[in-house]
Structure formats: C-alpha cells, structure tokens
Design a protein around this motif. Sequence first.
Motif, PDB file in Angstrom:
ATOM      1  N   ALA A   1      -9.070  26.131  33.095  1.00 13.09           N
ATOM      2  CA  ALA A   1      -8.798  27.332  32.300  1.00 13.09           C
ATOM      3  C   ALA A   1      -8.830  28.554  33.203  1.00 13.09           C
ATOM      4  O   ALA A   1      -9.533  28.566  34.231  1.00 13.09           O
ATOM      5  CB  ALA A   1      -9.835  27.482  31.189  1.00 13.09           C
ATOM      6  N   PHE A   2      -8.092  29.581  32.792  1.00 12.90           N
ATOM      7  CA  PHE A   2      -7.982  30.778  33.624  1.00 12.90           C
ATOM      8  C   PHE A   2      -7.709  31.980  32.736  1.00 12.90           C
ATOM      9  O   PHE A   2      -7.032  31.891  31.714  1.00 12.90           O
ATOM     10  CB  PHE A   2      -6.827  30.615  34.616  1.00 12.90           C
ATOM     11  N   ALA A   3      -8.235  33.117  33.173  1.00 16.21           N
ATOM     12  CA  ALA A   3      -7.896  34.393  32.535  1.00 16.21           C
ATOM     13  C   ALA A   3      -8.135  35.500  33.553  1.00 16.21           C
ATOM     14  O   ALA A   3      -8.904  35.335  34.510  1.00 16.21           O
ATOM     15  CB  ALA A   3      -8.743  34.629  31.289  1.00 16.21           C
ATOM     16  N   ALA A   4      -7.436  36.605  33.377  1.00 17.89           N
ATOM     17  CA  ALA A   4      -7.588  37.734  34.294  1.00 17.89           C
ATOM     18  C   ALA A   4      -7.571  39.033  33.511  1.00 17.89           C
ATOM     19  O   ALA A   4      -6.907  39.143  32.467  1.00 17.89           O
ATOM     20  CB  ALA A   4      -6.467  37.731  35.334  1.00 17.89           C
TER      21      ALA A   4
ATOM     22  N   GLU B   1      -1.174  42.338  22.472  1.00 18.26           N
ATOM     23  CA  GLU B   1      -2.100  42.612  23.564  1.00 18.26           C
ATOM     24  C   GLU B   1      -1.538  41.928  24.809  1.00 18.26           C
ATOM     25  O   GLU B   1      -1.197  40.731  24.764  1.00 18.26           O
ATOM     26  CB  GLU B   1      -3.490  42.055  23.228  1.00 18.26           C
ATOM     27  N   VAL B   2      -1.421  42.666  25.875  1.00 20.14           N
ATOM     28  CA  VAL B   2      -0.852  42.100  27.102  1.00 20.14           C
ATOM     29  C   VAL B   2      -1.986  41.388  27.838  1.00 20.14           C
ATOM     30  O   VAL B   2      -2.950  42.032  28.295  1.00 20.14           O
ATOM     31  CB  VAL B   2      -0.236  43.197  27.988  1.00 20.14           C
ATOM     32  N   THR B   3      -1.877  40.077  27.931  1.00 22.91           N
ATOM     33  CA  THR B   3      -2.975  39.281  28.477  1.00 22.91           C
ATOM     34  C   THR B   3      -2.485  38.352  29.571  1.00 22.91           C
ATOM     35  O   THR B   3      -1.300  38.028  29.648  1.00 22.91           O
ATOM     36  CB  THR B   3      -3.634  38.425  27.373  1.00 22.91           C
ATOM     37  N   VAL B   4      -3.427  37.922  30.382  1.00 25.62           N
ATOM     38  CA  VAL B   4      -3.201  36.806  31.305  1.00 25.62           C
ATOM     39  C   VAL B   4      -4.299  35.799  30.991  1.00 25.62           C
ATOM     40  O   VAL B   4      -5.488  36.080  31.174  1.00 25.62           O
ATOM     41  CB  VAL B   4      -3.294  37.243  32.777  1.00 25.62           C
ATOM     42  N   GLY B   5      -3.896  34.626  30.509  1.00 23.79           N
ATOM     43  CA  GLY B   5      -4.901  33.624  30.159  1.00 23.79           C
ATOM     44  C   GLY B   5      -4.538  32.961  28.851  1.00 23.79           C
ATOM     45  O   GLY B   5      -3.441  33.147  28.314  1.00 23.79           O
TER      46      GLY B   5
END
Lengths: 509, 435
Positions: A149-152, A457-461
Amino acid sequence: MIRAFGLCLLALPAVAQEVPRFVEETASAGLTHSYSGDWEYMVGGGVAVFDCTGDDRPEVFMAGGAAPAGFWRNDSPTGGALTLTVQTSGLELTGVTGAYPLDVDSDGITDLALLRVGEDVLMRGLGDCRFQRANEAWGFDGGDAWSTAFAATWETGQEFPTLAIGTYIDRTQEAFPWGNCTDNHLHRPAGRGYGTRVPLTPSYCTLSLLFTDWNASGRKSLRVSNDREYYKGGQEQMWHLPTGDAPRLYTEAEGWKRLRIWGMGIASTDLNADGYPEFYLTSMADHKLQTLVAPAPGTTPDYSDVAWARGVTAHRPFVGDDPRPSTGWHAQFADVNNDTRADLFVAKGNVWDMPDFALADPNNLLLQGPDGVFVEVADKAGTASMQPSRGAAVVDLNADGALDLVVVNRNAPAQVWRNAGPVGNWVRLALSQPGPNPTAIGAFVEVQSGDRRQRHEVTVGGGHASGIWGPQHFGLGAADKAQVRVIWPDGHISGWQEVTANQTVVVDR
Amino acid sequence: MNRRSFVGFGGAALAGLALPRPALAAADPAPVLRNWYRLVLELVRHTATYSPPVASRAFGYLGVAAWEALASCRTDTVSLAGQLTGLTALPTCDPALAYDPSAILNATLSRAVAAFFGNTGPTGQRAMQAMARQMGSGLDALPADVLARSESHGQAIAEHIIAWSMTDGGAVVENMGFPMEYVLTDGPAHWVPTSLIRQQQTPLLPDWHKNRPFALPAGNTCALPPPPAYSEAAGSAFHAEAMEVYTTSRSLTEEQKTIARFWSDDPMLSPTPPGHWVEIVLQIIDRDRLDALRSADIMARLGVAMADAFIGCWQAKFAHDLLRPVTYIHRVIDPKWEPLLITPPFPEYPSGHSTLSGAAATVLTATFGADFAFADATHEADGLAARSFPSFWAAAEEAAISRLYGGIHFRAAIDRGLDQGRCIGDHAVRLRTLA
C-alpha cells in the motif's frame, strides 16, 4: 488562470444513465501481461497510469509480481482504438506488487514509487518515459518487506512529499504467519530527500492507504485499510499527522469506531459535495460505504455504513452461477458515462482457489442514479471479467473524454477496454501551482454545472496497489460549460471560473 | 465417575501402567498434538466457513482422531468406536511390529487437518504443509520401516475418521453457512435479521441440529423448556428480561465490558467459542506438562461435548426461534439502542456460548476437578489481558453472563443454556477410554 490544453473535441450528446459500451481491446491494443507468482503475490497486482510523453494520453505500467514489471507507451489515436506499445523504461524490476506515480522532486517529470516484495524503490523520471533508481539520491530507505500500500501528501513547507508505505505479512513466518504483520512506515522529508522512516506501530497487514482531509479541517489524516485475515488485535485505522510531531492514532475517545474487515482497497469521493468525502472499503462478502454520521465542522470520525442503501455491497457475483461471496480489491469512483454522478468500479477475484469464496467473480461497474443508488451494469457494459482481478485504473486512454478501463489479473492476462460511449460532456482539470507540489496534491476541485456540484480531493494513494497521475476528470452531462474553483492545499480558495466542456484545462494558481 | 479413566496417566506413571506394543520409539507425541492444535486454532480463525458450529464439529472429529491415533497400538486403552454414533472399529496395529506414536499421530493429524480445513485459504494451506514438514522432521531418526508403517497406520485412522464424518450431515457448508433462501416465521416473537450485512439476512446453519450427534443420543436429548412467553406488556416476564438487558447495557462497568469482549469470540476474529475452550485446555496442557495420551483424551471428550452442544443448542434455537434483544428493544423500549457486541445472525434462545461453555465445564470439571484454578490468556495476542478463574464453572458462568452484558441474549437463554450444556456434557463424560 485557466489554460486550455490539447484538442477541444466536438461536444458529445449527453445520454444520462445510458450504459456505456466497453469494448475489450486487450489483444488489438498489444497488451500482453500477467501479474504472476506464488504466495507472496496473492495480493498486489497494481497498475500505474501517467502521461510521460506529453500527449494527454497516459502510459501504462503494470506490476509483474515474480516476473518483471512492464511499461507500455500509449499510442492510441484520439477517440480511436487503444494502442499500447511495450517500451523499455527502466521500470522493469521483478518483485513489484504495485506502483503509484507522483512528482517526488517537483521537477515536472513524473516519478514512480514501486512497491515490492523486498526493497521498495523510488524511480526518478528522467523524461521521455525513462526512469532511474533514486533511493540513494533521495535518502529513501526501501526496507525489506512485503509492501502492499502507498499514499503521499505534501506537509506544510516541505519540498518533498511525505510518503506512507503499507506492508503485509512477515513472509518468514511459514507455519504461523497470523499475527505477524510487519510495520507500515511514514517517510517524512528532510530537505530534498528523506530522513529516517518512522514505523506506524501498530500495523495490521495493510492493503490500502490514503491521505485525506476527511473532516474539512484543512489537515490531512492517513486512513489505513487492513486485512483482518492476518492481524490480531487489529482494526481499520486512521492516523493524525501533526506537523513536526509524531503521527498518532485516532482513538475511541475521539469517536473512532472499531471496524474489522478484510480491508483491501479504499476509494473515496465526495458523493454529495458536502465537503466531507465518503469512503468505500473493499473486502470479502459485503463491502462498506462509509459516510459521516454528522458531517459538520468539528465532527468526529463516526461513520455509518450505507453500502446496502446505496446498492454497493457487491457481496457476491451478480452474474454466473457461483453463489459464493465475492472478494473485492481495487475500487475507484469515476463518472464513466459523464452524467455528473460518480460511478464505481470494483475489481474482483478469488485470492487463490479459496473454496469459501466465488471463483468466477465478475468485476463490478456500478452506475450511480439520480437518487444516489448505484445499479450494476458491468454485464451490459461488457466489463464483467471473470478473471482473478487485482489492481485497475478507470482512465481516459485515448483522449476522447470517455473513461476507459485497464485491469491487472493475477496469474491471468491483464485486460483493457475502450469506452465506446455513449457518454455526456466532460472536462479535465489539471492543477498547477509554483514551487513544490506543482500539481497540488491535497487540493479540492469543485465543478458546478447546472444544479450539480462535484467535488474531488486530489490524492495519491488508495485503491489496491494502483494509482493514476493526471488531470481530474468530471462528467458534465448535457452542460457545455461549467464553473470551476480550486481549494488549494494551503487553504487558498480560487474564484469560480468558467470552462468550456470537452477539453483538458490547466488551472493555474 | 469417569475421572478414574485418568488414573496412571500422569507422565511418570505412564511407562509403568501403559502397555505399549513392542519396540515403540521413545519420541514424545505431546509436541505433535500441541502444535497441530495450535495450528488448528489459527485455521478455525482464518477459514471463513468456520462459524462456531462448524468449528465445534472439527474439534469433535480431530479430538477423536487424536485419541484413536494414540490409543490404537496400546492394550490399556479403549477405542471410542461403538461408543460414538456411527463410529465403527478402526484400523489396528500389528502386535508383532513396532510403531512410533509420534509418527502415527503426526500422520493422523496431518491428513485429518488437511481434510477438515480443505476450505482454508492459501496461507492456511501453506501453514499446514509447513507444520507437516516440521513435525515430520523430528521423526527422521526412526527406522524407515517403523516410520513408514506408523505413517500408514496414522493415515488409515485419519481416513476412517474422515469417512465417518462425511455422513453426519455437516460435511458440506455452503455460502459460509447462510442459506440462499429461508422463510422467516410469522409473528413478533420470532427471529428476524439484525445485520446490515447482505449475506446475513438468513440465519446461520438452520439445519445444523439435524446433524448426527457424537455421544448425544439425539439432537433433542437435552431439549429445553420454552423461554418466557413473548409479551410487549410492561411487567410481563419477557418485558422484564428485555429491560434487564437494556438497563444493564446502559450502566455497564468497565469490568462488565471487559467480560463481554473477552468472551465475544467472534468468528474470523478469534478461535470462536469452542476454540476458546480448546485454547484454555492447551494452556493447561502446557502449564501442567500433560502427556500426549491424557491430552488426547481430554481433547476427544471436549471436542465431542462441544460438537454435541452446538447440535443440541441449534435444535432448541430453531424450535423456539426467538427474536434477539436488539429487535425487541428497538420495537418496544428504545429505537436507538445499540448493544455492545455485534448480534449474531441466528435465533436467540438458548445462548450458544452458554450451552457450549456448560458442556465444556462439565467435561473439564470431571477431568480436572471442581476447584481447578487456571488463567486464560487466549486473547493476549489480541490485546485482551488474561483472566483467572477458580474453576471451570466460574469461567463458564462468566462466558454465559457476558452475552447479557454484550446485549445479545436475555437471561433465560443464559441460564437454560448452561443447564443444557451440563446435560449434553454428561454424555461425553460417560465415554470410556481406559481398559
């Protein structure tokens, strides 16, 4: 400031609630790939989609598991048949479970975070779709775990993004793996690189992470979806991320309620544009759709599950003769018919010959109706693949404004579908701001068309091991114009600006 | 009094009283038994089919298998064949040849666990293979012929038990035990779904009571009187029971909350209630260093008692088909009330944990004595501290009342459940294991 980018297509007829027809073009597109491997690759299987040729047609990268990962240049003509060409990129590592594109060093060239069984690797984009390892250059400790899993997010004042990496089971524990979840980590920047990573203890075998401003506070928290199959004493989690301070878990005293599911993927969108995103959590059998009980300033993280009421439990195959419960992985909200309402794609597939769960488990495509209830259409749309799916991306591959679909399957061929419509009008919004975080990760984008307001919502993950890097896509229905505004990551709110439908627009700060 | 069965089973006395066949190897089978059971507890937790009734069935068959594996080459023990319904004579040892009890037991449990947990996922399959390898690696020093003969014998015992199990009515569990169709009973007194989970809109395993019991003559042998008559009138016995649940839940002490959570034993998040009792016994086996034969005897009786407890309990549940407290309280007392625990998806009367715990306490009290104190650390890995009990009945009574604290059972279901468990457990106590 608004800048049009790329071709402005002819307006397509708005056909609200019609089911778009997806045409599978895997073979003709030239996509030949499989996420393969044994036990360590029963989860993962991600796809990263990003444009590294500058033609508004995103390229495709797929995890390969025990086999090398693959990269495909996107040569699809506008509105035409999907055309993917294998190209050497430097990303062809083995052991890759998933990937998320982002611009780590804010140089305008997309980088990639590769999740692996073994060392995670940050790959710096060099331009022309070439990449090179950057762990040492950026001081990134890739560890040696089973990353899943990943998020930034960009924390205030930082030059580099804060990264969260989720991991799964201690793979050395053969007879008693249960209760042996390895630590997730938070990688906070130190200048133009990373300091010592911080363990997010306790960790509970995480399969999806997402930074989100869930309570419209202007601050991001980290949602964590965990697989109850392997943890002991675990649950779904959410971390505070105080600036300059150690992360800390939300507690029951703060209103966090214990939820224990086979958490496999997180999708989020603000279904009613009230400023508070909903969260869809994939699992086995019933999936969850969480909405705040009291969506108001100062609210507590107390969610009710409205999956059944909204028609998205997706708990068993909707076609075929397999009555057993489903297994859900990647999920993504996306308006596939451009009727202004977010639809929902869910990748499905048995973990690995688990007899208690459906083996013929079709992927879901759920269209949201005017009443907010979602209706299954994957069989009518042509996307009800029975392959054991994992990661996926709903994204416009041929720049015609209709979102296409690419799916990674485990030990089976990946698939790609072209959305042949009918779809309504659309607009894509790319955010641009000076300095670090040039694409404004963490911003909110609002689009008003007629009486419909949409909010992203602009997300990374999130999702399952899969990420998309590029403009935000909004369906506009019959509207040929829309008003847009941006709530930038630092809270600055731009004024409403008018955009014309059916084009990609750059919104400058 | 069945406790006499265990005279001489203490570790030092074993060599003197037991009469093993010639040339039995000295390897201690106790680790084989303990390690397989530890794995089984994980498999119960991590196999979706394994709701508490299904788990109890597996513990019944595995306990009998373990006993038969260890007893089959001895002259001082008695097979359960002929004592348990439908269990015919098992394969026997050749008295002229040598066998190794560890190898027999490992072969039996390797095969039986693989059969009973065939539905488990890839991690469970991998773990079973790893366990078989690990336990087998300790047998490498045996003469090849002894090892082969012992493994063959152990597998034959397992196959016999597996074949016996296939005819009991509980071998096939579809959709995790939730029927695709089910007709609810009309009337306000009867069970209705309480969950927002789509899969749980039909009750769990409504035909489970039709399964063939182990030691119980029939599923309704320990049938219960009906619960208080349904009434919505204030002052009625039924209303009073509901008010007790309601008022208790609104003033729970921290200790009561702890008790409710300690015995919650949710499927797929714990070893389930029957697994909880098995775990208690495993801790005692470790603490008191019980030998394999005695351990297997206990596991067989406990497994049989718990499997029969669920059959008997389910017979009563679907005969009376009573609604859950959350349904009644929402309808009559407080539409916004929520219980501490998640309400299980099947009828209320009697309480399954109460029947089960009553049966387990009956067997364990007969085995260890009425005042046998122990600590229960079953849930330490899940963050719940160990609890100490002066006796098995004290633990069973706490397990039973925990369901009232949790807001998922009325008082009658708890009290009558314990009574039913005592009745059912007595049948397992009467089993003969020593010659």
